[in-house]
Enzyme design. Structure first.
Site, PDB file in Angstrom:
ATOM      1  N   LYS A 126      53.670   3.486 -79.793  1.00  0.00           N
ATOM      2  CA  LYS A 126      54.972   2.933 -80.160  1.00  0.00           C
ATOM      3  C   LYS A 126      55.725   2.416 -78.935  1.00  0.00           C
ATOM      4  O   LYS A 126      56.498   1.452 -79.033  1.00  0.00           O
ATOM      5  CB  LYS A 126      55.795   3.985 -80.903  1.00  0.00           C
ATOM      6  CG  LYS A 126      55.256   4.309 -82.302  1.00  0.00           C
ATOM      7  CD  LYS A 126      55.218   3.062 -83.186  1.00  0.00           C
ATOM      8  CE  LYS A 126      54.910   3.376 -84.636  1.00  0.00           C
ATOM      9  NZ  LYS A 126      54.869   2.159 -85.485  1.00  0.00           N
TER      10      LYS A 126
ATOM     11  N   TYR B 281      50.767   9.514 -80.449  1.00  0.00           N
ATOM     12  CA  TYR B 281      51.548   8.549 -81.234  1.00  0.00           C
ATOM     13  C   TYR B 281      52.538   7.765 -80.366  1.00  0.00           C
ATOM     14  O   TYR B 281      52.614   6.535 -80.445  1.00  0.00           O
ATOM     15  CB  TYR B 281      52.293   9.323 -82.319  1.00  0.00           C
ATOM     16  CG  TYR B 281      53.244   8.531 -83.170  1.00  0.00           C
ATOM     17  CD1 TYR B 281      52.775   7.634 -84.125  1.00  0.00           C
ATOM     18  CD2 TYR B 281      54.625   8.709 -83.049  1.00  0.00           C
ATOM     19  CE1 TYR B 281      53.655   6.922 -84.934  1.00  0.00           C
ATOM     20  CE2 TYR B 281      55.514   8.001 -83.855  1.00  0.00           C
ATOM     21  CZ  TYR B 281      55.023   7.110 -84.791  1.00  0.00           C
ATOM     22  OH  TYR B 281      55.892   6.412 -85.589  1.00  0.00           O
TER      23      TYR B 281
END
Length: 367
Positions: free
Chosen positions: A210, A206
């Site tokens: 980002k 993840y």
């Protein structure tokens, strides 16, 4: 030591100044005017995105909500519409779309533009995203790719299409008359995550997405200066008239939010990740959304929505734009000292977990 009282006073002054800045006492004027304008908000069927739609509705915006589930979107649209500042004048719409593909972004933006009487919406907020935590070696390669698709590419596709529509519309802009009043700025906003600043165990799929989104915003903020500068210049040798408005790029970095998304994350989250996060403060969906909108109104480029996120932001600024030269510079100095202790402490927790619990049993049911 003689320098210690001075360092203490400097730290107290910095923290006081930072508190005033965060509470908005050191900002003048609303730099994010939305009344009578149209805003697209992706990832707005629930969570922080749903609350953003409500807050912009309360401020008088026309709102287009975007997500996958039409049923959830309809409910979220009604929720935002009920909060409208000018119910008789404001309009609301939703578009069901899977934004992990460029084609779906193009279809969504075209539908939103047609609904907005042929004008590209003035505010576009790329808020769609989801996290699938887990140890890196236990994740499927398909999951690694999906995390990049929804958390980076969905925003990158939308930014690419939106900026082209704003800067180079199908019907070219005409030269403006001397002294003509410019239009209000267009805003492209991307929701990243505090994990785009600092990666920890369990977010290896993840966080890179980002972090890439943060880097994209940093680059775009630099790049739009070219177009904003051209609007103020006198050289028209290219024959290309600039847009009659500035383009503003902004980014939001929420931390842990109590939402359905968090419940979903916890299903795959490794126990050591939960241990690292056990002392983290959690925000409600509305608290995170309010912090984000207030920061935009204050004109900030990069905003973490809580105290922990603000420390993480200061620790990883690099060459990124400083919203406040004094606060950000002193903060980077102070936080660099904090991380001398905090970083090793977090790594020690993971190491001790392995020492206590042994080699994790191989997980054959990859996420």
């Amino acid at each position: 030591m003689e320098w210690m009282p001075l360092a203490l006073v400097a730290s107290l002054v910095f923290l006081g100044y930072l508190s005033l800045e965060i509470m908005g006492f050191l900002s003048w004027g609303n730099k994010f005017q939305v009344e009578g304008r149209t805003a697209i908000i992706t990832g707005s069927s629930y969570g922080m995105g749903r609350e953003i739609a409500k807050l912009l509705s309360q401020r008088g915006a026309n709102v287009i909500l975007v997500a996958r589930s039409a049923e959830k979107l309809r409910s979220a649209m009604e929720y935002a519409q009920a909060a409208a500042k000018n119910p008789a004048a404001q309009r609301f719409h939703f578009v069901s779309a899977d934004l992990t593909t460029e084609a779906e972004n193009a279809r969504m933006l075209a539908e939103a533009t047609a609904w907005n009487n042929g004008a590209t919406p003035e505010i576009v907020w790329a808020n769609a995203g989801t996290s699938t935590p887990g140890l890196f070696v236990e994740l499927k390669s398909e999951t690694l790719r999906k995390q990049m698709d929804i958390n980076y590419w969905a925003a990158a596709y939308l930014a690419h299409l939106t900026l082209k529509a704003w800067l180079y519309p199908e019907s070219p802009y005409q030269p403006r008359e001397k002294g003509a009043k410019p239009e209000l700025p267009r805003h492209f906003i991307a929701t990243s995550s505090v994990l785009g600043y600092v990666n920890v165990t369990g977010y290896a799929a993840y966080s890179p997405a980002k972090a890439a989104l943060k880097s994209l915003c940093d680059g775009l903020r630099h790049e739009v200066n070219l177009y904003n500068g051209a609007r103020r210049g006198k050289n028209n040798s290219t024959g290309q008239a600039p847009a009659p408005f500035d383009v503003v790029i902004q980014s939001i970095f929420p931390a842990t939010i109590n939402s359905p998304g968090l419940e979903q994350e916890n299903r795959t989250k490794h126990p050591v990740t939960k241990a690292l996060e056990e002392s983290d403060s959690k925000q409600t969906e509305l608290e995170a959304a309010t912090a984000a909108v207030q920061a935009l109104e204050a004109g900030r480029y990069s905003t973490a929505t809580n105290w922990l996120g603000k420390l993480m932001r200061l620790s990883s600024m690099g060459s990124a734009h400083r919203d406040n030269l004094l606060v950000d510079t002193l903060g980077m100095w102070l936080v660099s000292i904090i991380w001398l202790f905090l970083g090793p402490d977090m790594e020690r927790k993971v190491w001790n977990w392995g020492k206590k619990n042994g080699m994790p049993k191989r997980n054959t049911n990859a996420i």
